[in-house]
Write a protein that holds these residues in place. Structure first.
Motif, PDB file in Angstrom:
ATOM      1  N   PHE A   1      -5.778 -12.020  -3.085  1.00  0.00           N
ATOM      2  CA  PHE A   1      -6.350 -11.513  -1.795  1.00  0.00           C
ATOM      3  C   PHE A   1      -5.226 -10.971  -0.874  1.00  0.00           C
ATOM      4  O   PHE A   1      -5.426  -9.972  -0.166  1.00  0.00           O
ATOM      5  N   ASN A   2      -3.863 -11.268  -0.947  1.00  0.00           N
ATOM      6  CA  ASN A   2      -2.979 -10.993  -0.477  1.00  0.00           C
ATOM      7  C   ASN A   2      -2.307  -9.424  -0.825  1.00  0.00           C
ATOM      8  O   ASN A   2      -2.506  -8.437  -0.009  1.00  0.00           O
ATOM      9  N   LEU A   3      -2.814  -9.347  -2.068  1.00  0.00           N
ATOM     10  CA  LEU A   3      -2.484  -7.875  -2.865  1.00  0.00           C
ATOM     11  C   LEU A   3      -3.647  -6.921  -2.394  1.00  0.00           C
ATOM     12  O   LEU A   3      -3.292  -5.751  -2.352  1.00  0.00           O
ATOM     13  N   ASN A   4      -4.627  -7.780  -2.431  1.00  0.00           N
ATOM     14  CA  ASN A   4      -5.977  -6.690  -2.018  1.00  0.00           C
ATOM     15  C   ASN A   4      -5.843  -6.225  -0.683  1.00  0.00           C
ATOM     16  O   ASN A   4      -6.163  -4.850  -0.283  1.00  0.00           O
ATOM     17  N   GLN A   5      -5.218  -6.996   0.289  1.00  0.00           N
ATOM     18  CA  GLN A   5      -5.469  -6.601   1.871  1.00  0.00           C
ATOM     19  C   GLN A   5      -4.201  -5.700   2.127  1.00  0.00           C
ATOM     20  O   GLN A   5      -4.221  -4.826   2.846  1.00  0.00           O
ATOM     21  N   LYS A   6      -2.823  -6.272   1.497  1.00  0.00           N
ATOM     22  CA  LYS A   6      -1.781  -5.344   1.959  1.00  0.00           C
ATOM     23  C   LYS A   6      -1.495  -4.315   1.028  1.00  0.00           C
ATOM     24  O   LYS A   6      -0.925  -3.335   1.490  1.00  0.00           O
TER      25      LYS A   6
ATOM     26  N   GLY B   1       9.867  -6.511  -9.674  1.00  0.00           N
ATOM     27  CA  GLY B   1       8.452  -6.839  -9.229  1.00  0.00           C
ATOM     28  C   GLY B   1       8.288  -7.293  -7.761  1.00  0.00           C
ATOM     29  O   GLY B   1       9.372  -7.625  -7.144  1.00  0.00           O
ATOM     30  N   PHE B   2       7.326  -7.532  -7.524  1.00  0.00           N
ATOM     31  CA  PHE B   2       6.854  -8.004  -6.044  1.00  0.00           C
ATOM     32  C   PHE B   2       6.307  -9.266  -6.006  1.00  0.00           C
ATOM     33  O   PHE B   2       5.302  -9.175  -6.963  1.00  0.00           O
ATOM     34  N   ASN B   3       6.519 -10.279  -5.022  1.00  0.00           N
ATOM     35  CA  ASN B   3       6.002 -11.562  -5.452  1.00  0.00           C
ATOM     36  C   ASN B   3       4.832 -11.622  -4.442  1.00  0.00           C
ATOM     37  O   ASN B   3       4.926 -11.445  -3.310  1.00  0.00           O
ATOM     38  N   THR B   4       3.518 -11.787  -5.011  1.00  0.00           N
ATOM     39  CA  THR B   4       2.405 -11.680  -4.101  1.00  0.00           C
ATOM     40  C   THR B   4       2.009 -12.917  -3.277  1.00  0.00           C
ATOM     41  O   THR B   4       1.385 -12.915  -2.481  1.00  0.00           O
ATOM     42  N   THR B   5       3.017 -14.127  -3.400  1.00  0.00           N
ATOM     43  CA  THR B   5       2.831 -15.175  -2.775  1.00  0.00           C
ATOM     44  C   THR B   5       3.304 -14.725  -1.480  1.00  0.00           C
ATOM     45  O   THR B   5       2.841 -15.424  -0.386  1.00  0.00           O
ATOM     46  N   SER B   6       4.158 -13.763  -1.265  1.00  0.00           N
ATOM     47  CA  SER B   6       4.748 -13.550   0.101  1.00  0.00           C
ATOM     48  C   SER B   6       4.435 -12.359   0.574  1.00  0.00           C
ATOM     49  O   SER B   6       4.433 -11.222   0.131  1.00  0.00           O
ATOM     50  N   VAL B   7       3.515 -12.651   1.616  1.00  0.00           N
ATOM     51  CA  VAL B   7       3.037 -11.544   2.489  1.00  0.00           C
ATOM     52  C   VAL B   7       4.075 -10.500   3.104  1.00  0.00           C
ATOM     53  O   VAL B   7       4.072  -9.314   3.145  1.00  0.00           O
ATOM     54  N   ALA B   8       5.074 -11.283   3.523  1.00  0.00           N
ATOM     55  CA  ALA B   8       6.407 -10.446   4.121  1.00  0.00           C
ATOM     56  C   ALA B   8       6.862  -9.415   2.942  1.00  0.00           C
ATOM     57  O   ALA B   8       7.075  -8.313   3.335  1.00  0.00           O
TER      58      ALA B   8
ATOM     59  N   LEU C   1       5.174  -8.163   0.509  1.00  0.00           N
ATOM     60  CA  LEU C   1       4.183  -7.085   0.339  1.00  0.00           C
ATOM     61  C   LEU C   1       4.293  -6.178   1.530  1.00  0.00           C
ATOM     62  O   LEU C   1       4.365  -4.884   1.174  1.00  0.00           O
ATOM     63  N   ASN C   2       4.634  -6.601   2.652  1.00  0.00           N
ATOM     64  CA  ASN C   2       4.712  -5.737   3.914  1.00  0.00           C
ATOM     65  C   ASN C   2       5.746  -4.857   4.061  1.00  0.00           C
ATOM     66  O   ASN C   2       5.742  -3.660   4.167  1.00  0.00           O
ATOM     67  N   ASN C   3       6.816  -5.724   3.709  1.00  0.00           N
ATOM     68  CA  ASN C   3       8.111  -5.109   4.011  1.00  0.00           C
ATOM     69  C   ASN C   3       8.935  -4.227   2.667  1.00  0.00           C
ATOM     70  O   ASN C   3       9.718  -3.471   3.129  1.00  0.00           O
ATOM     71  N   LYS C   4       8.269  -4.462   1.705  1.00  0.00           N
ATOM     72  CA  LYS C   4       9.080  -3.754   0.384  1.00  0.00           C
ATOM     73  C   LYS C   4       8.000  -3.115  -0.540  1.00  0.00           C
ATOM     74  O   LYS C   4       8.216  -2.091  -0.818  1.00  0.00           O
TER      75      LYS C   4
ATOM     76  N   GLU D   1       4.862  -2.205   0.039  1.00  0.00           N
ATOM     77  CA  GLU D   1       4.046  -1.011   0.610  1.00  0.00           C
ATOM     78  C   GLU D   1       5.122   0.167   0.799  1.00  0.00           C
ATOM     79  O   GLU D   1       4.752   1.196   0.379  1.00  0.00           O
ATOM     80  N   ASP D   2       6.399   0.024   1.108  1.00  0.00           N
ATOM     81  CA  ASP D   2       7.322   1.015   1.205  1.00  0.00           C
ATOM     82  C   ASP D   2       7.448   1.650  -0.180  1.00  0.00           C
ATOM     83  O   ASP D   2       7.286   2.775  -0.223  1.00  0.00           O
ATOM     84  N   ASP D   3       7.525   1.019  -1.069  1.00  0.00           N
ATOM     85  CA  ASP D   3       7.614   1.500  -2.555  1.00  0.00           C
ATOM     86  C   ASP D   3       6.603   2.142  -3.143  1.00  0.00           C
ATOM     87  O   ASP D   3       6.474   3.369  -3.750  1.00  0.00           O
ATOM     88  N   VAL D   4       5.371   1.878  -2.668  1.00  0.00           N
ATOM     89  CA  VAL D   4       4.264   2.562  -3.128  1.00  0.00           C
ATOM     90  C   VAL D   4       3.857   3.655  -2.246  1.00  0.00           C
ATOM     91  O   VAL D   4       3.498   4.706  -2.944  1.00  0.00           O
ATOM     92  N   LYS D   5       4.384   3.601  -1.054  1.00  0.00           N
ATOM     93  CA  LYS D   5       4.381   4.955  -0.267  1.00  0.00           C
ATOM     94  C   LYS D   5       5.188   5.935  -0.858  1.00  0.00           C
ATOM     95  O   LYS D   5       5.055   7.300  -1.130  1.00  0.00           O
ATOM     96  N   ILE D   6       6.561   5.237  -1.367  1.00  0.00           N
ATOM     97  CA  ILE D   6       7.485   6.436  -2.095  1.00  0.00           C
ATOM     98  C   ILE D   6       7.075   7.137  -3.362  1.00  0.00           C
ATOM     99  O   ILE D   6       7.122   8.373  -3.597  1.00  0.00           O
ATOM    100  N   ILE D   7       6.402   6.335  -4.186  1.00  0.00           N
ATOM    101  CA  ILE D   7       5.902   6.919  -5.408  1.00  0.00           C
ATOM    102  C   ILE D   7       4.649   7.826  -5.234  1.00  0.00           C
ATOM    103  O   ILE D   7       4.568   8.691  -5.803  1.00  0.00           O
ATOM    104  N   LEU D   8       3.967   7.563  -4.230  1.00  0.00           N
ATOM    105  CA  LEU D   8       2.608   8.218  -4.091  1.00  0.00           C
ATOM    106  C   LEU D   8       3.189   9.792  -3.381  1.00  0.00           C
ATOM    107  O   LEU D   8       2.775  10.665  -3.763  1.00  0.00           O
ATOM    108  N   ALA D   9       4.260   9.556  -2.630  1.00  0.00           N
ATOM    109  CA  ALA D   9       4.660  10.869  -1.949  1.00  0.00           C
ATOM    110  C   ALA D   9       5.684  11.753  -2.997  1.00  0.00           C
ATOM    111  O   ALA D   9       5.426  12.994  -3.026  1.00  0.00           O
ATOM    112  N   GLU D  10       5.983  10.941  -4.083  1.00  0.00           N
ATOM    113  CA  GLU D  10       6.910  11.778  -5.066  1.00  0.00           C
ATOM    114  C   GLU D  10       5.937  12.480  -5.858  1.00  0.00           C
ATOM    115  O   GLU D  10       6.085  13.743  -5.909  1.00  0.00           O
ATOM    116  N   TYR D  11       4.751  12.009  -6.085  1.00  0.00           N
ATOM    117  CA  TYR D  11       3.998  12.791  -7.112  1.00  0.00           C
ATOM    118  C   TYR D  11       3.020  13.665  -6.176  1.00  0.00           C
ATOM    119  O   TYR D  11       2.756  14.736  -6.680  1.00  0.00           O
TER     120      TYR D  11
END
Length: 208
Positions: free
Chosen positions: A72-77, A173-180, A182-185, A187-197
């Motif tokens: 659920f954390n991964l799904n939402q964040k 990797g990223f610990n899905t237990t930690s919402v922080a 997912l939010n702080n690290k 999310e940023d890395d997903v934005k970077i790789i999407l922007a890269e492509y």
């Protein structure tokens, strides 16, 4: 002298600032490759692949009921903000025999967002371990063949992550237990790789 100073402030400094920020964007625009040639998911399920996809890869294990909070954390964040991007997918590897639990999880996740790009792949113990070991991370699978960590795989089947994370150094990797986290690290890395492509696609189109 005053005229020269004014000219420097008005014309030279903006150019220097632009070059500084432009180089920063270029340096920031690549997510480091940590492991090359991760074993493709098609070795388990020929209907799915990492190739030409940006993949968030997870290993749920056979105790899925205890991993629902992580999902659920991964799904939402992460999934919800990005799932509409082309070639973006989630792949969750699950031990065979967990099909009923997965259907229950999919039903619950689907109540929140369209989960078309959540892919669940079932494998035996050796298949799951082979793919996980090919990531070459500092994370281990638990006795249920699962982990709370997820990983970013690029379109060339390479593991992406951080080489200079402020907390752990190399971050695989990223610990899905930690919402922080997912939010702080993540999310940023997903934005970077999407922007890269996206930038690569624009460049290819411009060169044609």
């Amino acid at each position: 002298m005053k005229k020269t100073f004014v000219l420097v402030v008005l014309f030279i400094l903006p150019i220097v600032a632009y070059l500084f920020f432009a180089s920063g964007v270029n340096n920031f625009g690549k997510l480091p490759t940590l492991t090359e040639n991760v074993i493709d998911i098609s070795t388990i399920d020929d209907g799915n692949t990492f190739k030409n996809k940006i993949t968030v890869l997870g290993f749920l294990g056979n105790n899925i009921e205890l991993k629902k909070g992580n999902a659920f954390n991964l799904n939402q964040k992460i999934y919800k903000p990005f799932y509409q991007f082309n070639d973006f997918q989630f792949v969750m590897i699950v031990p065979k025999g967990s099909e009923e639990k997965v259907e229950e999880l999919k039903s619950e996740l689907g109540g929140l967002v369209d989960i078309e790009k959540w892919k669940f792949v079932f494998g035996d113990e050796d298949q799951i371990k082979n793919i996980f070991n090919s990531l070459k991370t500092d994370v281990s699978l638990d006795e249920h063949l699962g982990t709370s960590y997820v990983f970013i795989i690029d379109k060339d089947k390479n593991l992406r992550g951080r080489k200079k994370d402020e907390d752990v150094g190399t971050k695989y990797g990223f610990n899905t237990t930690s919402v922080a986290e997912l939010n702080n690290k993540m999310e940023d890395d997903v934005k970077i790789i999407l922007a890269e492509y996206r930038l690569a696609l624009k460049k290819n189109n411009a060169d044609r």
